[in-house]
Each structure stands twice: as C-alpha cells, then as structure tokens.
Design a protein around this motif. Structure first.
Motif, PDB file in Angstrom:
ATOM      1  N   LYS A 228       5.962  -6.826  -8.594  1.00 56.47           N
ATOM      2  CA  LYS A 228       4.867  -7.739  -8.937  1.00 56.47           C
ATOM      3  C   LYS A 228       4.379  -8.480  -7.692  1.00 56.47           C
ATOM      4  CE  LYS A 228       6.503  -8.681 -13.606  1.00 56.47           C
ATOM      5  NZ  LYS A 228       7.167  -9.674 -14.452  1.00 56.47           N
ATOM      6  N   LEU A 229       5.317  -8.932  -6.885  1.00 56.34           N
ATOM      7  CA  LEU A 229       4.986  -9.671  -5.675  1.00 56.34           C
ATOM      8  C   LEU A 229       4.171  -8.825  -4.706  1.00 56.34           C
ATOM      9  CD1 LEU A 229       5.407 -12.249  -3.954  1.00 56.34           C
ATOM     10  CD2 LEU A 229       7.476 -11.172  -3.076  1.00 56.34           C
ATOM     11  N   PHE A 230       4.514  -7.549  -4.595  1.00 53.18           N
ATOM     12  CA  PHE A 230       3.848  -6.667  -3.630  1.00 53.18           C
ATOM     13  C   PHE A 230       2.638  -5.941  -4.218  1.00 53.18           C
ATOM     14  CE2 PHE A 230       8.283  -6.102  -1.582  1.00 53.18           C
ATOM     15  CZ  PHE A 230       8.149  -7.294  -0.883  1.00 53.18           C
ATOM     16  N   ALA A 231       2.258  -6.260  -5.453  1.00 57.51           N
ATOM     17  CA  ALA A 231       1.174  -5.544  -6.130  1.00 57.51           C
ATOM     18  C   ALA A 231      -0.170  -5.672  -5.413  1.00 57.51           C
ATOM     19  CB  ALA A 231       1.048  -6.025  -7.571  1.00 57.51           C
ATOM     20  N   PHE A 232      -0.358  -6.721  -4.656  1.00 55.78           N
ATOM     21  CA  PHE A 232      -1.634  -6.922  -3.963  1.00 55.78           C
ATOM     22  C   PHE A 232      -1.794  -6.009  -2.755  1.00 55.78           C
ATOM     23  CE2 PHE A 232       1.474  -9.803  -2.195  1.00 55.78           C
ATOM     24  CZ  PHE A 232       1.302  -9.630  -0.824  1.00 55.78           C
ATOM     25  N   ILE A 233      -0.735  -5.377  -2.307  1.00 56.78           N
ATOM     26  CA  ILE A 233      -0.791  -4.489  -1.139  1.00 56.78           C
ATOM     27  C   ILE A 233      -1.318  -3.130  -1.595  1.00 56.78           C
ATOM     28  CG2 ILE A 233       0.557  -3.359   0.657  1.00 56.78           C
ATOM     29  CD1 ILE A 233       2.450  -5.811   0.537  1.00 56.78           C
ATOM     30  N   LYS A 234      -2.346  -2.668  -0.921  1.00 62.94           N
ATOM     31  CA  LYS A 234      -3.027  -1.436  -1.318  1.00 62.94           C
ATOM     32  C   LYS A 234      -2.678  -0.275  -0.389  1.00 62.94           C
ATOM     33  CE  LYS A 234      -5.148  -3.787  -4.453  1.00 62.94           C
ATOM     34  NZ  LYS A 234      -4.242  -4.217  -5.450  1.00 62.94           N
ATOM     35  N   GLU A 235      -2.886   0.920  -0.906  1.00 65.10           N
ATOM     36  CA  GLU A 235      -2.660   2.126  -0.118  1.00 65.10           C
ATOM     37  C   GLU A 235      -3.448   2.063   1.185  1.00 65.10           C
ATOM     38  OE1 GLU A 235      -3.388   5.700  -2.330  1.00 65.10           O
ATOM     39  OE2 GLU A 235      -1.734   5.308  -3.706  1.00 65.10           O
ATOM     40  N   GLY A 236      -2.836   2.560   2.236  1.00 66.47           N
ATOM     41  CA  GLY A 236      -3.480   2.610   3.540  1.00 66.47           C
ATOM     42  C   GLY A 236      -3.294   1.363   4.386  1.00 66.47           C
ATOM     43  N   GLU A 237      -2.814   0.276   3.788  1.00 64.70           N
ATOM     44  CA  GLU A 237      -2.642  -0.949   4.563  1.00 64.70           C
ATOM     45  C   GLU A 237      -1.359  -0.880   5.390  1.00 64.70           C
ATOM     46  OE1 GLU A 237      -5.119  -4.348   2.351  1.00 64.70           O
ATOM     47  OE2 GLU A 237      -3.271  -3.809   1.307  1.00 64.70           O
ATOM     48  N   ARG A 238      -1.340  -1.716   6.424  1.00 58.37           N
ATOM     49  CA  ARG A 238      -0.204  -1.753   7.355  1.00 58.37           C
ATOM     50  C   ARG A 238       0.688  -2.943   7.006  1.00 58.37           C
ATOM     51  NH1 ARG A 238      -0.398   0.886  12.047  1.00 58.37           N
ATOM     52  NH2 ARG A 238       0.444  -0.892  13.196  1.00 58.37           N
TER      53      ARG A 238
END
Length: 134
Positions: free
Chosen positions: A37-47
């Motif tokens: 849930k905490l990391f849900a804002f991180i999207k594919e392709g991001e570093r």
C-alpha cells in the motif's frame, strides 16, 4: 570512539551476522500488505533508490518494471539481496556518501534503518541531493 571507528564496528557486525537478514525476511511477511500500500504510488519505469536495503525485501513489494537500486554497507545483506531479487542492482556504499548523481532518482526509500545511521542528518542530506526535485 570516533564516528569512523563506530562505522567500522557496524560494518564488521553486519557482515558477521548474516542470520539477521533471515530474520528481516521473516518480519517482512508480517508487513508485506502494508508495504505494498505504501509503495502503490510508485509507477512502472520510475527510478527507486533503497538506502540500507539489507536483503532487498522492499524490492518484493515494488512494481516489477521499475529501475531499482539497493544500497547497503553489508556484504552479507547484499549477498542475500542478490540471491532473492531479479531486475535489481545492488551496491555496497555508505548512506552518508552515496555514489549517485544529483537528482537521479524519482523516489528514495529506507525502512527499518534510520536508527542504525551514525549521522542521520548526513543521510537525509544525501537523500535530498539524489532525489529529483518536485
């Protein structure tokens, strides 16, 4: 004891206690849903840079198609991380002096680590330096 001596002791401790990383894996199972849930804002392709990544347990809860780099001072932790993670890069480095260019990561994460930093302010300064602004 100087900060340098204390760091040396910490390096030696973490490398001499690889069983710690097995414990970290066991604890991870208890908090996996919360981390997702905490990391849900991180999207594919991001570093994503994971400071004091230990055995790389955070990588398991992040989207598959990201650019992940885990940094830790322990060879034992990094060895465990490399065995259990694909699509990841792991580097032995001190969090107070990251071998990373300015503004090079979309996100910087670090879990269960700040209490182990000798100079936490220096680590936070490094996080600010390497994380993209905005």
């Amino acid at each position: 004891m100087s900060a340098l001596d204390l760091k040396k002791e910490l390096y030696e401790y973490w490398d001499a206690n690889p069983e710690y990383y097995k414990i970290a894996e066991d604890v991870h199972a208890d908090v996996e849903a919360e981390r997702r849930k905490l990391f849900a804002f991180i999207k594919e392709g991001e570093r994503v840079l994971d400071i004091a990544c230990g055995s790389g347990v955070n990588r398991k809860d992040l989207p598959e198609k990201i650019h992940y780099c885990g940094i830790d001072l322990s060879f034992a932790g990094l060895s465990a991380a490399k065995q259990s993670n694909i699509n990841a890069r792991f580097v032995k480095a001190d969090a107070e002096n990251l071998p990373v260019m300015n503004n090079s990561f979309d996100y910087v994460i670090s879990t269960n680590a700040v209490e182990h930093f000798i100079e936490p302010r220096a680590v936070f300064d490094e996080i600010w330096r390497v994380c993209k602004k905005g």
